[in-house]
Design a protein around this motif. Structure first.
Motif, short mmCIF file in Angstrom:
data_model
loop_
_atom_site.label_atom_id
_atom_site.label_comp_id
_atom_site.label_asym_id
_atom_site.label_seq_id
_atom_site.Cartn_x
_atom_site.Cartn_y
_atom_site.Cartn_z
N ILE A 1 0.84 -1.21 0.00
CA ILE A 1 0.00 0.00 0.00
C ILE A 1 0.87 1.25 0.00
O ILE A 1 0.63 2.21 -0.75
CB ILE A 1 -0.95 -0.01 1.22
CG1 ILE A 1 -1.93 -1.18 1.11
CG2 ILE A 1 -1.69 1.31 1.33
CD1 ILE A 1 -2.84 -1.32 2.31
N THR B 1 1.10 3.82 -3.15
CA THR B 1 0.65 5.20 -2.92
C THR B 1 1.73 6.20 -3.30
O THR B 1 1.45 7.24 -3.92
CB THR B 1 0.26 5.38 -1.44
OG1 THR B 1 -0.76 4.44 -1.09
CG2 THR B 1 -0.24 6.79 -1.19
N TYR C 1 1.89 6.50 -7.04
CA TYR C 1 0.79 7.33 -7.55
C TYR C 1 1.07 8.81 -7.34
O TYR C 1 0.88 9.63 -8.24
CB TYR C 1 -0.52 6.94 -6.88
CG TYR C 1 -1.65 7.89 -7.23
CD1 TYR C 1 -2.31 7.77 -8.45
CD2 TYR C 1 -2.02 8.91 -6.36
CE1 TYR C 1 -3.33 8.66 -8.79
CE2 TYR C 1 -3.04 9.79 -6.69
CZ TYR C 1 -3.69 9.66 -7.91
OH TYR C 1 -4.68 10.54 -8.25
N SER D 1 -4.55 14.16 -5.25
CA SER D 1 -3.18 14.01 -4.78
C SER D 1 -2.93 14.86 -3.54
O SER D 1 -2.28 14.40 -2.59
CB SER D 1 -2.21 14.41 -5.90
OG SER D 1 -0.88 14.36 -5.45
N ILE E 1 -4.57 13.11 -0.54
CA ILE E 1 -3.80 11.96 -0.07
C ILE E 1 -2.57 12.42 0.70
O ILE E 1 -2.25 11.86 1.77
CB ILE E 1 -3.40 11.07 -1.27
CG1 ILE E 1 -4.64 10.45 -1.90
CG2 ILE E 1 -2.44 9.97 -0.82
CD1 ILE E 1 -4.35 9.66 -3.17
N VAL F 1 5.16 5.51 2.84
CA VAL F 1 4.77 6.44 1.76
C VAL F 1 5.76 7.59 1.67
O VAL F 1 6.26 7.92 0.59
CB VAL F 1 3.34 6.97 2.00
CG1 VAL F 1 3.01 8.08 1.00
CG2 VAL F 1 2.33 5.85 1.88
N GLU G 1 8.30 8.01 -1.38
CA GLU G 1 8.05 9.17 -2.23
C GLU G 1 9.32 9.99 -2.44
O GLU G 1 9.62 10.43 -3.56
CB GLU G 1 6.96 10.04 -1.59
CG GLU G 1 6.51 11.21 -2.44
CD GLU G 1 5.43 12.03 -1.75
OE1 GLU G 1 4.99 13.03 -2.34
OE2 GLU G 1 5.05 11.67 -0.61
#
Length: 366
Positions: free
Chosen positions: A162, A166, A169, A179, A182, A232, A236
């Motif tokens: 997940i 994420t 994305y 965006s 999130i 995440v 990222e």
């Protein structure tokens, strides 16, 4: 004869006098000043010890005073010989080094304390027995170690896909309000209290299993709420570090975007992603509050995440220390050893992550 003698004297005086005349302290000067400062500080506190009723020697005080004397002395010496700019540089270097040592002291102190106190029960029985029917000496933490590994594994299975998807994305596809929403929710989840995650997992499972539910999988769900935002954020940032030129070169060759992400972006950033995942695991493996609420505790072995309460090492350490029986020393020893094992597991995970990152990191060159 006189000229020869003068040259010899000049050559003898060269190492020290040349440094001073060149406007630079000798290389050994900082260490000499530090040793002298510590000696002076030690003598001062030794005299204070003799003049007071308390005969204990204040080692931390002597070290702090010695460091302060060193900072002042090295600054004044450098100011007189090297000038104001170099003196400020030496002073700031001293302050930064002192700050590093101060920050390192608690870590070293905790490590020494846990190792010395936990070594008492670091034996085969601790790793091969549970606490079933044990009220005094003996017993072990096999059930807690097993529960920790199973719940952490389930948490990773839930959180890592997940979190990475994420992050992909947000970096590769995310545009507009979705965006931004999130990103805002991830930021909020990063600071969520751990006990709130436990209450959420308890409320969720109570819908399906009724009140009073205690399941290992509930602990995994609670910990995943704490682990996902860390995965995440770290993933990222690693994906953002991949140069856009690599993506553009792939697109120019006609490679679709999803394949570019799979074959170019992820392999390039895999080392950093694995490091972030390891930090996320280390973040949740020591949580106690959510596991007390939803995973519960038991003194027996339980290998099934979906059946009954499951003990974990943080809860084991807490219960051993908080609920001491007739032999309190035995409970405390087990608590310290449980803390030592938990630290060793985190260290092992970090070493494995570094090894995996080194193996799967992109190889540059021919």
């Amino acid at each position: 004869m006189t000229a020869t003698t003068d040259r010899r004297q000049a050559s003898i005086a060269t190492p020290f006098s040349n440094s001073l005349t060149a406007g630079k302290l000798p290389k050994f000067a900082p260490l000499t000043i530090l040793a002298g400062s510590l000696i002076v500080s030690g003598v001062i506190f030794l005299l204070l010890q003799q003049s007071t009723a308390d005969k204990s020697y204040n080692v931390p005080g002597a070290v702090v005073l010695g460091a302060a004397l060193y900072a002042v002395t090295v600054y004044v010496s450098s100011l007189m010989v090297e000038g104001r700019r170099k003196a400020k540089d030496r002073l700031l270097t001293t302050l930064v080094t002192a700050a590093f040592v101060v920050a390192l002291l608690p870590l070293v102190s905790v490590a020494i304390t846990v190792i010395s106190a936990g070594a008492a029960r670091f034996d085969i029985e601790f790793f091969s027995l549970s606490m079933r029917n044990v009220v005094g000496e003996g017993g072990g933490a096999l059930h807690a170690i097993t529960g920790t590994l199973l719940i952490t594994l389930a948490t990773s299975v839930i959180s890592i896909p997940i979190g990475i998807l994420t992050a992909i994305y947000l970096v590769e596809y995310g545009r507009g309000k979705l965006s931004q929403g999130i990103t805002f929710l991830v930021d909020v989840m990063t600071g969520i209290p751990s006990i709130v995650a436990g209450l959420f997992a308890f409320a969720l499972l109570a819908i399906f299993f009724g009140p009073g539910v205690r399941l290992g999988i509930g602990g995994a769900i609670a910990l995943s709420l704490l682990m996902i935002p860390v995965v995440v954020r770290s993933s990222e940032e690693m994906l953002k570090l991949v140069p856009n030129e690599l993506r553009e070169a792939s697109y120019a060759l006609g490679v679709p975007k999803w394949l570019t992400i799979l074959k170019i972006v992820l392999p390039t950033s895999i080392a950093g992603i694995i490091t972030g995942v390891t930090l996320a695991v280390a973040r949740v493996i020591g949580e106690t509050a959510p596991l007390l609420i939803i995973a519960g505790f038991t003194q027996s072995m339980n290998y099934n995440l979906f059946d009954g309460p499951m003990m974990t090492l943080p809860v084991f350490v807490y219960t051993q220390y908080a609920n001491q029986g007739t032999d309190g020393a035995a409970y405390v020893d087990r608590a310290w050893t449980g803390a030592l094992v938990l630290i060793l597991i985190v260290m092992a995970l970090n070493l494995i992550a570094r090894l995996i990152a080194k193996i799967f990191a992109p190889k540059f060159g021919r």
